[in-house]
Design a protein around this motif. Sequence first.
Motif, PDB file in Angstrom:
ATOM      1  N   PHE A 273     -10.193  16.840  21.674  1.00 53.58           N
ATOM      2  CA  PHE A 273     -10.686  16.175  22.868  1.00 53.58           C
ATOM      3  C   PHE A 273     -10.080  14.783  22.950  1.00 53.58           C
ATOM      4  CE2 PHE A 273     -14.229  18.976  21.532  1.00 53.58           C
ATOM      5  CZ  PHE A 273     -14.145  19.865  22.583  1.00 53.58           C
ATOM      6  N   LYS A 274      -9.911  14.311  24.168  1.00 54.48           N
ATOM      7  CA  LYS A 274      -9.325  12.994  24.396  1.00 54.48           C
ATOM      8  C   LYS A 274     -10.385  11.914  24.195  1.00 54.48           C
ATOM      9  CE  LYS A 274      -6.909  10.349  27.890  1.00 54.48           C
ATOM     10  NZ  LYS A 274      -6.465  10.333  29.292  1.00 54.48           N
TER      11      LYS A 274
ATOM     12  N   LYS B 207     -16.363   7.545  22.440  1.00 53.87           N
ATOM     13  CA  LYS B 207     -16.734   8.356  23.592  1.00 53.87           C
ATOM     14  C   LYS B 207     -15.597   9.326  23.871  1.00 53.87           C
ATOM     15  CE  LYS B 207     -18.615   8.000  28.191  1.00 53.87           C
ATOM     16  NZ  LYS B 207     -19.128   7.092  29.206  1.00 53.87           N
ATOM     17  N   LEU B 208     -15.925  10.631  23.981  1.00 48.58           N
ATOM     18  CA  LEU B 208     -14.923  11.675  24.172  1.00 48.58           C
ATOM     19  C   LEU B 208     -14.997  12.250  25.573  1.00 48.58           C
ATOM     20  CD1 LEU B 208     -15.323  13.690  20.854  1.00 48.58           C
ATOM     21  CD2 LEU B 208     -13.749  11.832  21.332  1.00 48.58           C
ATOM     22  N   GLU B 209     -13.892  12.806  26.010  1.00 49.68           N
ATOM     23  CA  GLU B 209     -13.845  13.547  27.271  1.00 49.68           C
ATOM     24  C   GLU B 209     -14.113  15.013  26.943  1.00 49.68           C
ATOM     25  OE1 GLU B 209     -10.681  14.604  30.815  1.00 49.68           O
ATOM     26  OE2 GLU B 209     -10.147  13.161  29.270  1.00 49.68           O
ATOM     27  N   LEU B 210     -15.312  15.498  27.302  1.00 49.71           N
ATOM     28  CA  LEU B 210     -15.723  16.862  26.967  1.00 49.71           C
ATOM     29  C   LEU B 210     -15.521  17.787  28.158  1.00 49.71           C
ATOM     30  CD1 LEU B 210     -19.016  16.082  25.043  1.00 49.71           C
ATOM     31  CD2 LEU B 210     -16.779  16.583  24.097  1.00 49.71           C
TER      32      LEU B 210
ATOM     33  N   SER C 176     -21.723  12.492  25.229  1.00 50.11           N
ATOM     34  CA  SER C 176     -20.289  12.364  24.964  1.00 50.11           C
ATOM     35  C   SER C 176     -19.929  11.291  23.940  1.00 50.11           C
ATOM     36  CB  SER C 176     -19.546  12.081  26.267  1.00 50.11           C
ATOM     37  OG  SER C 176     -19.997  10.859  26.797  1.00 50.11           O
ATOM     38  N   THR C 177     -20.898  10.568  23.371  1.00 50.72           N
ATOM     39  CA  THR C 177     -20.628   9.543  22.371  1.00 50.72           C
ATOM     40  C   THR C 177     -20.977  10.075  20.987  1.00 50.72           C
ATOM     41  OG1 THR C 177     -21.146   7.842  23.981  1.00 50.72           O
ATOM     42  CG2 THR C 177     -21.093   7.168  21.679  1.00 50.72           C
TER      43      THR C 177
ATOM     44  N   LEU D 208     -11.966   8.588  25.191  1.00 50.87           N
ATOM     45  CA  LEU D 208     -11.989   7.742  26.381  1.00 50.87           C
ATOM     46  C   LEU D 208     -12.087   6.269  26.020  1.00 50.87           C
ATOM     47  CD1 LEU D 208     -14.333   9.807  28.706  1.00 50.87           C
ATOM     48  CD2 LEU D 208     -11.848   9.674  28.736  1.00 50.87           C
ATOM     49  N   GLU D 209     -12.993   5.941  25.088  1.00 50.13           N
ATOM     50  CA  GLU D 209     -13.121   4.549  24.672  1.00 50.13           C
ATOM     51  C   GLU D 209     -13.799   4.455  23.318  1.00 50.13           C
ATOM     52  OE1 GLU D 209     -16.095   2.016  26.602  1.00 50.13           O
ATOM     53  OE2 GLU D 209     -16.649   3.782  27.793  1.00 50.13           O
TER      54      GLU D 209
ATOM     55  N   GLU E  86     -16.395  21.215  30.683  1.00 48.25           N
ATOM     56  CA  GLU E  86     -17.596  21.630  31.406  1.00 48.25           C
ATOM     57  C   GLU E  86     -18.555  22.445  30.528  1.00 48.25           C
ATOM     58  OE1 GLU E  86     -18.732  21.002  34.497  1.00 48.25           O
ATOM     59  OE2 GLU E  86     -17.102  19.550  34.664  1.00 48.25           O
TER      60      GLU E  86
ATOM     61  N   SER F 264     -21.164  20.207  28.885  1.00 51.13           N
ATOM     62  CA  SER F 264     -21.688  19.176  29.782  1.00 51.13           C
ATOM     63  C   SER F 264     -23.110  18.746  29.404  1.00 51.13           C
ATOM     64  CB  SER F 264     -21.673  19.679  31.228  1.00 51.13           C
ATOM     65  OG  SER F 264     -22.496  20.818  31.342  1.00 51.13           O
TER      66      SER F 264
END
Length: 108
Positions: free
Chosen positions: A27-28, A39-42, A51-52, A30-31, A44, A47
Amino acid sequence: MLKVFPRKGVIRFRKRGKFNPRYIGPFKILEQISPVAYKLELPEELSNVHSTFHISNLNKCLSDKSLVIPMKKLRLDDKLNFVEELVEIKDPEVKQLKQSRISIIKVR
């Protein structure tokens, strides 16, 4: 890569879920929230998961495409535990001891 837990609630299938994948992803990021939180880009499918994540639940990903497990094959609940389903009961058997009987059932 994000760590998932190879158990379903309190009941464990096998000792440690030997053949279940330990990490899913990649996963990418994000910050970076703090030195130990990211924090990841999850997708769908996840969902309902926050995300942290703490750094102990993450693993550095080497960019090998053969190691990526598609999310559509995995079923996870909101606490990142595997959802396992009964396929069939193969061999029910009753073991007779001196004063008790024990049911032994093989499940696939």
